[in-house]
Design an enzyme around this catalytic site. Structure first.
Site: not given
Ligand code: R5P
Length: 308
Positions: A36, A38, A94-95, A191
């Site tokens: 199931d 778990e 990252r969030q 970027k």
């Molecule tokens: C972003 O702030 C990180 O340092 C990396 O540049 C990022 O996580 C890379 O993500 P992706 O491979 O999806 O472009």
């Protein structure tokens, strides 16, 4: 008493090498899914009175967290003195802000969950951007091992005519250190990320590094869109095919194949997430971080442990 290292499934190689590094024993864990979905977890060793070091790289954290919490809780229940986590790759970093109304700030929630399961945490270069350090997130003791010395050593050995290229401003904290240690020039791009899979980069004047081999260095390679944008830009500007070095080989879906197809001469990563590109071992750095953890409630490192 010597520490006991328990590998989460898939982390056996890193765990064995770490155990050798810190003079620990390796114990066994049995884990499987019930029909199931778990999870069943059983410790195959005696943990009573021991410091247990669980090793689990957290790529795919949603699937990994509950089995880890069960393992840590079982170890404590069976008498372990302390249960720590070595997560060579730490997820959900990252969030780190609420960018749009209503969003979950998952870096904080995940830290609370991991911190409730483990007594300490050691990781490698967590993605720290808006949080200044892990102590802002984690209430338990934490130590960070750094990939820069090993990455720089690799570049010095394998690409002596390199220049290091950081694909965005966030990467400058790692790439400037790597370049300085490798004794090569350093350039940072600007970027713009328009979505999970839409990235564009722009370069400053690159005349000073013309004739050198570009080595793109980033902490995480996930969709690889960031590295692909950098590799393409370098190609358009007439540079040799770039070498790509990532610390954490997240490689979502077909990202690795797409990066290779985009013209990367070579893709190399550290061993924080098992992947065929792993070429830079970090167990020594992680072992140093584990040795420097506080061994008692006073927060002092163990006698004889070297500073990290
Ligand atoms: C972003 O702030 C990180 O340092 C990396 O540049 C990022 O996580 C890379 O993500 P992706 O491979 O999806 O472009």
């Amino acid at each position: 008493m010597t520490r006991l290292v328990l590998p989460s499934p898939g982390n056996e190689a890193f765990a064995s090498s770490l155990a050798r590094e810190i003079g620990a024993e390796v114990g066994g864990v049995e884990s499987r899914r019930f029909p199931d979905d778990e999870t069943y977890v059983r410790l195959l060793c005696d943990v009573a009175g021991r410091e247990v070091v669980v090793v689990a790289s957290l790529r795919g954290p949603d699937r990994l967290f509950l089995p880890l919490a069960f393992l840590a809780d079982a170890a404590r229940d069976l008498g372990a003195a302390r249960v720590g986590l070595v997560a060579p790759y730490l997820a959900y970093m990252r969030q780190d802000a609420r960018f749009r109304p209503g969003e979950a700030v998952t870096s904080r929630t995940f830290a609370r969950l991991l911190g409730s399961a483990f007594d300490w945490l050691v990781t490698v270069d967590p993605h720290l951007h808006r949080h200044r350090g892990l102590a802002e997130l984690y209430a338990v003791p934490t130590r960070v091992a750094h990939a820069a010395p090993s990455v720089a050593e690799w570049i010095r050995r394998e690409v002596p005519d390199a220049f290091v290229l950081g694909p965005d401003e966030e990467s400058a904290q790692w790439t400037s250190d790597v370049a300085a240690r490798a004794g090569v020039p350093h350039v940072v791009l600007a970027k713009i990320r328009g979505g999970d899979r839409y990235v564009s980069v722009s370069a400053p004047d690159l005349d000073a590094v013309r004739g050198r081999t570009p080595v793109v260095v980033d902490d995480i390679v996930s969709t690889a869109r960031t590295m692909i944008a950098a590799v393409r830009m370098l190609g358009e500007k007439g540079f040799a095919d770039a070498v790509c070095v990532g610390v954490h080989a997240v490689f979502a879906e077909r990202a690795y194949e797409e990066l290779s197809a985009a013209g990367a001469a070579r893709v190399v990563t550290c061993d924080t997430i098992p992947h065929e590109t792993n070429a830079i071992g970090l167990t020594r750095a992680v072992g140093d971080a584990v040795r420097f953890l506080p061994r008692d409630q006073s927060g002092a490192p163990a006698a004889g442990d070297g500073a990290h």
